[in-house]
Every structure is written in C-alpha cells, then in structure tokens.
Design a protein around this motif. Structure first.
Motif, short mmCIF file in Angstrom:
data_model
loop_
_atom_site.label_atom_id
_atom_site.label_comp_id
_atom_site.label_asym_id
_atom_site.label_seq_id
_atom_site.Cartn_x
_atom_site.Cartn_y
_atom_site.Cartn_z
N LEU A 33 59.63 -12.90 31.82
CA LEU A 33 58.78 -11.72 31.90
C LEU A 33 58.52 -11.16 30.51
CD1 LEU A 33 60.43 -9.97 34.96
CD2 LEU A 33 58.33 -11.35 34.93
N LEU A 34 57.34 -10.60 30.34
CA LEU A 34 56.94 -10.00 29.06
C LEU A 34 57.22 -8.50 29.10
CD1 LEU A 34 53.40 -11.65 28.70
CD2 LEU A 34 55.58 -12.50 27.81
N ASP A 35 57.54 -7.93 27.95
CA ASP A 35 57.65 -6.48 27.88
C ASP A 35 56.25 -5.91 27.62
OD1 ASP A 35 57.12 -6.71 25.12
OD2 ASP A 35 59.22 -6.46 24.56
N SER A 36 56.15 -4.60 27.54
CA SER A 36 54.85 -3.96 27.39
C SER A 36 54.13 -4.38 26.11
CB SER A 36 55.00 -2.43 27.40
OG SER A 36 55.48 -2.01 28.65
N ALA A 37 54.86 -4.49 25.02
CA ALA A 37 54.22 -4.86 23.74
C ALA A 37 53.67 -6.29 23.80
CB ALA A 37 55.23 -4.72 22.60
N GLU A 38 54.46 -7.21 24.36
CA GLU A 38 54.02 -8.61 24.46
C GLU A 38 52.83 -8.76 25.40
OE1 GLU A 38 58.33 -10.80 23.84
OE2 GLU A 38 57.80 -10.00 25.81
N ALA A 39 52.89 -8.06 26.54
CA ALA A 39 51.80 -8.14 27.51
C ALA A 39 50.52 -7.51 26.95
CB ALA A 39 52.20 -7.45 28.82
N ALA A 40 50.67 -6.40 26.25
CA ALA A 40 49.51 -5.74 25.64
C ALA A 40 48.88 -6.65 24.58
CB ALA A 40 49.93 -4.41 25.02
N GLN A 41 49.70 -7.34 23.83
CA GLN A 41 49.18 -8.26 22.81
C GLN A 41 48.43 -9.40 23.49
OE1 GLN A 41 52.24 -10.04 20.39
NE2 GLN A 41 50.78 -10.58 18.78
N LEU A 42 48.95 -9.89 24.61
CA LEU A 42 48.29 -10.97 25.35
C LEU A 42 46.90 -10.54 25.81
CD1 LEU A 42 48.64 -13.80 26.76
CD2 LEU A 42 49.40 -12.51 28.75
N LEU A 43 46.79 -9.30 26.30
CA LEU A 43 45.51 -8.79 26.81
C LEU A 43 44.67 -8.12 25.73
CD1 LEU A 43 46.72 -7.26 30.18
CD2 LEU A 43 45.54 -9.43 29.83
N ARG A 44 45.25 -7.97 24.55
CA ARG A 44 44.57 -7.32 23.42
C ARG A 44 44.15 -5.89 23.74
NH1 ARG A 44 41.77 -11.89 19.92
NH2 ARG A 44 43.10 -13.60 20.56
N ILE A 45 45.12 -5.16 24.30
CA ILE A 45 44.93 -3.74 24.55
C ILE A 45 46.16 -3.00 24.01
CG2 ILE A 45 43.47 -4.07 26.59
CD1 ILE A 45 45.88 -3.45 28.34
N HIS A 46 46.07 -1.69 23.93
CA HIS A 46 47.18 -0.88 23.42
C HIS A 46 48.30 -0.84 24.47
CE1 HIS A 46 49.39 2.55 21.78
NE2 HIS A 46 48.77 2.27 20.65
N PRO A 47 49.56 -0.89 24.05
CA PRO A 47 50.68 -0.85 25.00
C PRO A 47 50.67 0.39 25.91
CG PRO A 47 51.49 -1.51 22.86
CD PRO A 47 50.04 -1.13 22.68
N LYS A 48 50.26 1.53 25.40
CA LYS A 48 50.20 2.75 26.23
C LYS A 48 49.14 2.62 27.32
CE LYS A 48 53.34 5.29 24.30
NZ LYS A 48 54.55 5.70 25.01
N THR A 49 48.02 1.97 27.00
CA THR A 49 46.98 1.71 28.00
C THR A 49 47.54 0.81 29.09
OG1 THR A 49 45.26 1.92 26.32
CG2 THR A 49 44.67 0.77 28.37
N LEU A 50 48.25 -0.21 28.70
CA LEU A 50 48.86 -1.14 29.66
C LEU A 50 49.86 -0.41 30.56
CD1 LEU A 50 49.19 -4.19 30.49
CD2 LEU A 50 51.17 -4.17 28.98
N GLN A 51 50.70 0.43 29.98
CA GLN A 51 51.69 1.16 30.75
C GLN A 51 51.02 2.13 31.73
OE1 GLN A 51 54.20 2.91 27.76
NE2 GLN A 51 55.13 0.94 27.22
N ARG A 52 49.96 2.78 31.29
CA ARG A 52 49.22 3.69 32.18
C ARG A 52 48.63 2.92 33.36
NH1 ARG A 52 44.89 4.98 29.29
NH2 ARG A 52 43.60 3.69 30.57
N MET A 53 48.04 1.75 33.07
CA MET A 53 47.46 0.92 34.12
C MET A 53 48.55 0.45 35.10
SD MET A 53 44.79 -1.32 31.85
CE MET A 53 44.00 -2.18 33.20
N ALA A 54 49.72 0.14 34.59
CA ALA A 54 50.84 -0.28 35.44
C ALA A 54 51.28 0.87 36.34
CB ALA A 54 52.00 -0.76 34.58
N ARG A 55 51.40 2.08 35.79
CA ARG A 55 51.80 3.25 36.59
C ARG A 55 50.82 3.51 37.72
NH1 ARG A 55 52.86 5.53 31.65
NH2 ARG A 55 50.92 6.70 31.69
N LYS A 56 49.52 3.31 37.44
CA LYS A 56 48.47 3.55 38.45
C LYS A 56 48.32 2.40 39.42
CE LYS A 56 45.54 6.63 35.71
NZ LYS A 56 44.18 6.79 35.17
#
Length: 85
Positions: A33-56
C-alpha cells in the motif's frame, strides 16, 4: 520410514503459470500500500487534495487509524475510469 521430502529439482527453473484472473488476484493480495505522499505523486496531485478526496469517499482508499493508505492498481484503475468518462 523414510521422511525425506520428494526431490523437486526437476521443477526448478520452470515457471508457474496462472490465468490472468488468478494472476491479478494473487498480485492484488501482495501489493504494498502507498501512503498519501506516494499516492499523490503517482496521481500528480497535492497530498492534501488526495486526503480530502479520500475523506469524502471520492477515491479508493483505506483508512488505518488516522492514516490513509492507497493501492496503486486501484488508483490507476480509478484514474482510467475517470478519464474515460
């Protein structure tokens, strides 16, 4: 009684083949499993954006305690589905 295991040396070097469906399910179980920073880098988005999307619940994610974890294959599949419309 002889308790020696059978000699499997003839099988060394042979690859074990599985159907594509079996291969996908096997690799899915072993995928790190990837952490937020790794997953955000994969999708080329900011980690906070990724975390917000995950929460929603907008993106495939797994929350373990306070931390979010992501499957790279699930993220790439989600991205392909989003791009396809």
């Amino acid at each position: 009684m002889n308790s020696k295991p059978p000699n499997n040396s003839s099988r060394l070097g042979q690859s074990i083949s599985a159907s594509p469906k079996e291969s996908a399910s096997l690799s899915g179980r072993c995928e790190p499993l990837l952490d937020s920073a790794e997953a955000a880098q994969l999708l080329r988005i900011h980690p906070k954006t990724l975390q917000r999307m995950a929460r929603k619940g907008e993106i495939p994610a797994l929350q373990i305690g306070k931390l979010w974890r992501f499957s790279a294959s699930a993220l790439l599949l989600w991205q392909q589905e989003k791009l396809a419309g």
